[in-house]
Design a protein around this motif. Structure first.
Motif, PDB file in Angstrom:
ATOM      1  N   GLU A 231       0.822  -1.204   0.000  1.00 18.15           N
ATOM      2  CA  GLU A 231       0.000   0.000   0.000  1.00 18.15           C
ATOM      3  C   GLU A 231       0.860   1.261   0.000  1.00 18.15           C
ATOM      4  N   ARG A 232       2.167   1.133  -0.112  1.00 18.18           N
ATOM      5  CA  ARG A 232       3.032   2.300  -0.015  1.00 18.18           C
ATOM      6  C   ARG A 232       2.611   3.369  -1.029  1.00 18.18           C
ATOM      7  N   GLY A 233       2.581   4.568  -0.569  1.00 25.66           N
ATOM      8  CA  GLY A 233       2.205   5.663  -1.471  1.00 25.66           C
ATOM      9  C   GLY A 233       0.735   5.999  -1.413  1.00 25.66           C
ATOM     10  N   LYS A 234      -0.080   5.099  -0.858  1.00 23.89           N
ATOM     11  CA  LYS A 234      -1.506   5.402  -0.727  1.00 23.89           C
ATOM     12  C   LYS A 234      -1.753   6.288   0.484  1.00 23.89           C
ATOM     13  N   TYR A 235      -2.862   6.945   0.468  1.00 29.56           N
ATOM     14  CA  TYR A 235      -3.318   7.675   1.642  1.00 29.56           C
ATOM     15  C   TYR A 235      -4.317   6.785   2.373  1.00 29.56           C
ATOM     16  N   VAL A 236      -4.116   6.627   3.668  1.00 31.47           N
ATOM     17  CA  VAL A 236      -5.017   5.816   4.469  1.00 31.47           C
ATOM     18  C   VAL A 236      -5.431   6.640   5.682  1.00 31.47           C
ATOM     19  N   SER A 237      -6.454   6.138   6.387  1.00 27.05           N
ATOM     20  CA  SER A 237      -6.880   6.817   7.598  1.00 27.05           C
ATOM     21  C   SER A 237      -5.992   6.385   8.755  1.00 27.05           C
ATOM     22  N   PRO A 238      -5.412   7.330   9.507  1.00 29.98           N
ATOM     23  CA  PRO A 238      -4.573   6.960  10.645  1.00 29.98           C
ATOM     24  C   PRO A 238      -5.383   6.462  11.836  1.00 29.98           C
ATOM     25  N   VAL A 239      -6.686   6.705  11.803  1.00 27.63           N
ATOM     26  CA  VAL A 239      -7.590   6.215  12.844  1.00 27.63           C
ATOM     27  C   VAL A 239      -8.720   5.498  12.125  1.00 27.63           C
ATOM     28  N   PRO A 240      -9.461   4.618  12.831  1.00 24.53           N
ATOM     29  CA  PRO A 240     -10.518   3.868  12.118  1.00 24.53           C
ATOM     30  C   PRO A 240     -11.482   4.813  11.389  1.00 24.53           C
ATOM     31  N   ARG A 241     -12.146   5.650  12.082  1.00 29.76           N
ATOM     32  CA  ARG A 241     -13.030   6.675  11.513  1.00 29.76           C
ATOM     33  C   ARG A 241     -13.238   7.718  12.606  1.00 29.76           C
ATOM     34  N   ARG A 242     -13.721   8.902  12.219  1.00 29.94           N
ATOM     35  CA  ARG A 242     -14.079   9.909  13.219  1.00 29.94           C
ATOM     36  C   ARG A 242     -15.595  10.082  13.253  1.00 29.94           C
ATOM     37  N   ASP A 267     -19.881  19.181  15.118  1.00 29.92           N
ATOM     38  CA  ASP A 267     -18.447  19.442  15.197  1.00 29.92           C
ATOM     39  C   ASP A 267     -17.711  18.519  16.148  1.00 29.92           C
ATOM     40  N   ARG A 268     -18.272  17.353  16.404  1.00 31.96           N
ATOM     41  CA  ARG A 268     -17.581  16.386  17.270  1.00 31.96           C
ATOM     42  C   ARG A 268     -16.700  15.497  16.386  1.00 31.96           C
ATOM     43  N   HIS A 269     -15.386  15.472  16.651  1.00 31.31           N
ATOM     44  CA  HIS A 269     -14.467  14.727  15.794  1.00 31.31           C
ATOM     45  C   HIS A 269     -13.774  13.598  16.554  1.00 31.31           C
TER      46      HIS A 269
END
Ligand code: FE2
Length: 280
Positions: A231-242, A267-269
């Motif tokens: 997956e190198r070079g891809k953008y992924v989410s650093p957390v599961p979801r917000r 506005d809750r993240h």
């Protein structure tokens, strides 16, 4: 100046259920209240798909009740989580376009035209599709107003974003771009679906996406979050979801410009627990 509001990714569920831990009816109620408080003067509101989480009749029934208090007129279309026959059963057959058979709309507001396209296709398991007859209908609607600024709203994003969900974008994005290119009066393409806020161009066609009413995805380069060779070079989410933002798009149109404001009605993240996303 014309003003309209776009909402998407409502993911409503039957009573007593949650969607990934979220009370999506409460979020929809907050969005409706926000529009009525801040944007009651909008010409209309478009719901750009994923109205229901799993296309259930009970979810559409709740949706119908929840949007009834909206002050501006409402136009609906569908996304990959929707089920067109069930939607029409609950919401009424008048939502189907007589020419295309899909939930497509053409809205003439002041000196602008807004075209809303239904990209739902349950056989694609998340991706979107425009039927050939929809592309033909789109071309005809563009050709008949060559001097009128046009904004197009559809659920699926038209370009890959270098993220892990690129396999569920609009599959007919080149046919769509072919239909739009050559019509200099097409000013903006607005989508939901990806649960993230982006803007860019695809083959010269300007687009944006907004985060919508459901959970939010925070893309980050995997090079910074830890290398995974495949997956190198891809953008992924650093957390599961917000949990948020709960976001809608406010579109301002005048003779020279189309401006899209991404406004957060919630506005809750907070980071959502990984176990709420067992499929990811
Ligand atoms: Fe979607």
């Amino acid at each position: 100046m014309q003003k309209f509001v776009v909402l998407a990714d409502i993911h409503l569920v039957p009573e007593g259920k949650l969607s990934h831990g979220l009370d999506t009816l409460d979020r929809l109620n907050r969005a409706v209240a926000y529009v009525n408080d801040i944007h009651a003067d909008a010409d209309f509101v478009v719901f750009a798909g994923d109205l229901a989480d799993h296309g259930e009749a009970a979810a559409y029934a709740r949706f119908k009740t929840a949007i009834a208090p909206l002050t501006p007129p409402v136009y609906l279309t569908l996304g990959n989580h929707d089920h067109r026959p069930t939607f029409l059963d609950v919401m009424g057959p008048a939502h189907a376009n007589a020419d295309s058979g899909c939930i497509d709309h053409v809205i003439d507001a002041g000196d602008h035209r807004v075209i809303v396209l239904d990209t739902s296709d349950p056989e694609l398991h998340g991706a979107g599709r425009l039927e050939a007859r929809q592309i033909g209908w789109l071309k005809a609607r563009l050709a008949e107003v060559p001097d009128t600024p046009v904004v197009i709203v559809l659920h699926h994003n038209i370009a890959p974003f270098d993220v892990q969900t690129d396999f569920i974008i609009l599959q007919d994005n080149d046919a769509f771009a072919d239909a739009v290119l050559g019509h200099a009066h097409v000013r903006q393409i607005i989508s939901g679906h990806v649960h993230m806020t982006t803007s860019g161009t695809y083959r010269g066609v300007p687009f944006c996406t907004f985060a919508g009413a459901h959970y939010s995805i925070e893309p980050m380069s995997i090079a910074r979050s830890g290398p995974i060779p495949a997956e190198r070079g891809k953008y992924v989410s650093p957390v599961p979801r917000r949990e948020g933002p709960g976001q809608l798009a406010v579109v301002l149109c005048n003779s020279d410009s189309v401006v899209v404001h991404m406004e957060n009605f919630l506005d809750r993240h907070l980071v959502l627990a990984p176990e709420l996303f067992a499929w990811s």
